[in-house]
Design a protein around this motif. Structure first.
Motif, short mmCIF file in Angstrom:
data_model
loop_
_atom_site.label_atom_id
_atom_site.label_comp_id
_atom_site.label_asym_id
_atom_site.label_seq_id
_atom_site.Cartn_x
_atom_site.Cartn_y
_atom_site.Cartn_z
N LEU A 132 37.42 67.37 10.73
CA LEU A 132 36.41 67.02 11.72
C LEU A 132 37.11 66.55 12.97
CD1 LEU A 132 33.36 66.51 12.21
CD2 LEU A 132 33.77 64.20 11.41
N TYR A 133 36.78 67.15 14.09
CA TYR A 133 37.33 66.74 15.38
C TYR A 133 36.29 65.89 16.10
CZ TYR A 133 40.90 70.26 14.70
OH TYR A 133 41.93 71.00 14.21
N ILE A 134 36.68 64.68 16.48
CA ILE A 134 35.75 63.82 17.21
C ILE A 134 36.42 63.33 18.48
CG2 ILE A 134 34.43 63.06 15.21
CD1 ILE A 134 36.01 60.50 15.20
N GLU A 135 35.58 63.12 19.46
CA GLU A 135 36.05 62.59 20.73
C GLU A 135 35.62 61.14 20.81
OE1 GLU A 135 35.07 63.56 25.32
OE2 GLU A 135 35.46 65.26 24.02
N ASN A 136 36.45 60.30 21.38
CA ASN A 136 36.18 58.87 21.49
C ASN A 136 35.97 58.25 20.10
OD1 ASN A 136 35.77 56.36 22.49
ND2 ASN A 136 33.84 56.82 23.50
N PRO A 137 37.01 58.21 19.28
CA PRO A 137 36.87 57.73 17.90
C PRO A 137 36.43 56.28 17.79
CG PRO A 137 39.17 58.21 18.39
CD PRO A 137 38.37 58.64 19.57
N LYS A 138 36.65 55.49 18.83
CA LYS A 138 36.25 54.09 18.79
C LYS A 138 34.74 53.96 18.61
CE LYS A 138 38.39 51.67 21.79
NZ LYS A 138 38.82 50.97 23.01
N ASP A 139 33.98 54.81 19.28
CA ASP A 139 32.52 54.77 19.18
C ASP A 139 31.97 55.73 18.14
OD1 ASP A 139 32.48 52.92 21.27
OD2 ASP A 139 32.36 54.49 22.79
N ASP A 151 49.73 58.63 24.08
CA ASP A 151 49.86 57.24 24.48
C ASP A 151 50.02 56.37 23.24
OD1 ASP A 151 49.89 54.89 25.85
OD2 ASP A 151 47.83 55.00 26.56
N GLU A 152 51.15 55.69 23.12
CA GLU A 152 51.44 54.87 21.94
C GLU A 152 50.50 53.68 21.83
OE1 GLU A 152 53.65 55.35 19.46
OE2 GLU A 152 54.14 57.30 20.34
N THR A 153 50.11 53.09 22.95
CA THR A 153 49.22 51.93 22.88
C THR A 153 47.84 52.32 22.39
OG1 THR A 153 48.64 52.16 25.22
CG2 THR A 153 50.45 50.68 24.69
N VAL A 154 47.36 53.48 22.83
CA VAL A 154 46.06 53.98 22.37
C VAL A 154 46.12 54.30 20.88
CG1 VAL A 154 44.38 55.85 22.60
CG2 VAL A 154 45.38 54.83 24.62
N GLU A 155 47.24 54.88 20.45
CA GLU A 155 47.39 55.24 19.04
C GLU A 155 47.39 54.00 18.15
OE1 GLU A 155 50.43 57.80 16.22
OE2 GLU A 155 50.31 58.21 18.36
N THR A 156 48.10 52.96 18.54
CA THR A 156 48.11 51.74 17.73
C THR A 156 46.74 51.06 17.76
OG1 THR A 156 49.00 50.48 19.59
CG2 THR A 156 50.58 51.31 17.98
N GLU A 157 46.04 51.15 18.88
CA GLU A 157 44.70 50.58 18.96
C GLU A 157 43.75 51.30 18.00
OE1 GLU A 157 41.08 50.26 22.20
OE2 GLU A 157 43.10 50.59 22.91
N TYR A 158 43.82 52.63 17.96
CA TYR A 158 42.98 53.40 17.05
C TYR A 158 43.35 53.15 15.59
CZ TYR A 158 40.93 56.07 20.89
OH TYR A 158 40.25 56.44 22.02
N GLN A 159 44.63 52.94 15.31
CA GLN A 159 45.04 52.65 13.94
C GLN A 159 44.43 51.34 13.45
OE1 GLN A 159 49.29 52.70 14.05
NE2 GLN A 159 49.43 54.90 13.81
N ASN A 160 44.26 50.39 14.33
CA ASN A 160 43.66 49.11 13.95
C ASN A 160 42.15 49.21 13.80
OD1 ASN A 160 46.17 47.90 13.99
ND2 ASN A 160 45.98 47.29 16.12
N ILE A 161 41.52 50.13 14.52
CA ILE A 161 40.06 50.26 14.51
C ILE A 161 39.58 51.16 13.37
CG2 ILE A 161 38.10 51.19 15.80
CD1 ILE A 161 39.55 50.33 18.34
N LEU A 162 40.24 52.28 13.16
CA LEU A 162 39.78 53.26 12.18
C LEU A 162 40.00 52.76 10.75
CD1 LEU A 162 41.16 56.54 13.77
CD2 LEU A 162 38.84 55.68 13.84
N PRO A 163 39.05 53.02 9.86
CA PRO A 163 39.21 52.58 8.47
C PRO A 163 40.07 53.54 7.65
CG PRO A 163 37.08 53.60 8.75
CD PRO A 163 37.72 53.55 10.11
#
Length: 83
Positions: free
Chosen positions: A3-10, A43-55
């Motif tokens: 599944l491809y999603i855009e804006n994974p945070k939301d 972007d490494e900072t975005v990647e680490t941010e998503y790693q903390n948000i995604l389950p």
């Protein structure tokens, strides 16, 4: 399932809610221990941010799906699968 999603945070919480809603009818459930997120970002900072948000766990550089090695860089697909 891929599944491809855009804006994974939301999108991720809404997606999990939708899957859980229809799991009662279809019989599907999300196994978070087996699910892997494959982040396409430079972007490494975005990647680490998503790693903390995604389950989900995040994949390092490639994933093997249906016998094909999927890589983060499209230019590496041929070299990775047809050595």
């Amino acid at each position: 399932m891929i599944l491809y999603i855009e804006n994974p945070k939301d999108s991720t919480p809404k997606l999990l809610e939708l899957i859980n809603k229809f799991s009662k009818v279809a019989g599907y459930k999300v196994n978070l221990q087996k699910s892997i997120a494959f982040l396409y970002t430079n972007d490494e900072t975005v990647e680490t941010e998503y790693q903390n948000i995604l389950p989900f766990k995040t994949a390092p550089q490639n994933i093997k799906y249906l016998g094909i090695n999927l890589t983060k860089e499209v230019k590496d697909l041929y070299a990775e699968n047809y050595k």
